[in-house]
Design an enzyme around this catalytic site. Sequence first.
Site, PDB file in Angstrom:
ATOM      1  N   ASP A   1       1.266  -1.416  -0.252  1.00  0.00           N
ATOM      2  CA  ASP A   1      -0.085  -0.104   0.328  1.00  0.00           C
ATOM      3  C   ASP A   1       0.953   1.126   0.117  1.00  0.00           C
ATOM      4  O   ASP A   1       2.273   1.195   0.824  1.00  0.00           O
ATOM      5  CB  ASP A   1      -0.554   0.363   1.247  1.00  0.00           C
ATOM      6  CG  ASP A   1      -2.135   1.281   1.445  1.00  0.00           C
ATOM      7  OD1 ASP A   1      -2.640   1.693   0.592  1.00  0.00           O
ATOM      8  OD2 ASP A   1      -1.287   1.658   2.461  1.00  0.00           O
TER       9      ASP A   1
ATOM     10  N   ASP B   1      -0.125   5.201   0.987  1.00  0.00           N
ATOM     11  CA  ASP B   1      -0.207   6.439   2.061  1.00  0.00           C
ATOM     12  C   ASP B   1      -0.129   5.517   2.731  1.00  0.00           C
ATOM     13  O   ASP B   1      -1.143   4.999   3.595  1.00  0.00           O
ATOM     14  CB  ASP B   1      -2.009   6.760   1.242  1.00  0.00           C
ATOM     15  CG  ASP B   1      -1.964   7.253   0.049  1.00  0.00           C
ATOM     16  OD1 ASP B   1      -0.902   7.421  -0.302  1.00  0.00           O
ATOM     17  OD2 ASP B   1      -3.122   7.325  -0.177  1.00  0.00           O
TER      18      ASP B   1
HETATM   19  C1  BG6 Z   1      -5.816   5.687   0.696  1.00  0.00           C
HETATM   20  C2  BG6 Z   1      -5.290   7.171   1.429  1.00  0.00           C
HETATM   21  O1  BG6 Z   1      -4.861   5.708  -0.254  1.00  0.00           O
HETATM   22  O2  BG6 Z   1      -6.587   6.750  -1.053  1.00  0.00           O
HETATM   23  C3  BG6 Z   1      -6.983   7.451   1.603  1.00  0.00           C
HETATM   24  O3  BG6 Z   1      -5.467   5.722   2.476  1.00  0.00           O
HETATM   25  C4  BG6 Z   1      -7.922   8.100   0.485  1.00  0.00           C
HETATM   26  O4  BG6 Z   1      -6.508   8.194   2.448  1.00  0.00           O
HETATM   27  C5  BG6 Z   1      -7.814   7.386  -1.070  1.00  0.00           C
HETATM   28  O5  BG6 Z   1      -8.644   8.822   0.309  1.00  0.00           O
HETATM   29  C6  BG6 Z   1      -8.035   7.782  -1.839  1.00  0.00           C
HETATM   30  O6  BG6 Z   1      -6.854   9.055  -2.701  1.00  0.00           O
HETATM   31  P1  BG6 Z   1      -7.392   9.781  -4.112  1.00  0.00           P
HETATM   32  O7  BG6 Z   1      -5.682  10.181  -3.917  1.00  0.00           O
HETATM   33  O8  BG6 Z   1      -7.588   9.278  -5.428  1.00  0.00           O
HETATM   34  O9  BG6 Z   1      -8.222  10.422  -3.017  1.00  0.00           O
HETATM   35 MG    MG Z   2      -3.072   3.254   3.254  1.00  0.00          MG
END
Ligand code: BG6
Ligand code: MG
Length: 214
Positions: free
Chosen positions: A8, A10
């Site tokens: 993963d 984030d």
């Molecule tokens: C995930 C994060 O990886 O991606 C979430 O943990 C986030 O917090 C989600 O909302 C979607 O991300 P994005 O960049 O497409 O808005």
């Molecule tokens: Mg994550």
Amino acid sequence: MIRAFLFDLDGVLTDTSEFHYQAWKRLAEELGLSFSREDNEALRGVSRRQSLALLLKGRPVSEAEAEQMMERKNRYYLEQVRQMQPGDLLPGAADLLGELRSANLRTAIVSSSKNAPLVVERLGIAELVDWIVDGNAPARSKPAPDLFLLAAEKLHLPPNACVVVEDAAAGIEAAHAAGMRAIGLGPHERVGAADLVLPNLHGVHLNTLLEQLR
Ligand code: BG6
Ligand code: MG
């Protein structure tokens, strides 16, 4: 036999979770909604649309308004991402990716974020990953197994040859639903369902990981 590690992004390789939180909080304040760090825990790992639904706590909005809110949050988020640098990799992340390369194990980033390719580029780790599955994939987001299964397919590996590294409960659930083992990073209350729980990747080495997973 472990052949690949699916990371993963984030909260695992970099602390973008904080940027997501700040961006949602800014939107919430503009909308006159309360949004605490504790509220934010439920958003970890879930898609942008589901995150908005959680933020709105049942407040009704039209589809056009929802689109506009998600666009706004993303604009705030990108302001932060554009300033990211390789130094924003979390401790241990680059070393582990390097060890996996040297050991000829495959690697993928599997993220619910539509911004994952940009973040990977800013972190300068594109050369260290074989594949990126991101939130643009036509698949259900975590906790469904889809994104992880797609990564295994792209790497031409069976699910049980893949190990997932996740910081979100939704991600651990998705990994298990895909038939993969999961390493959870963070507190037990959040990632306790994982096969192996570690605080983070700092000082984590491939050899010990493989032993612990055996
Ligand atoms: C995930 C994060 O990886 O991606 C979430 O943990 C986030 O917090 C989600 O909302 C979607 O991300 P994005 O960049 O497409 O808005
Ligand atoms: Mg994550």
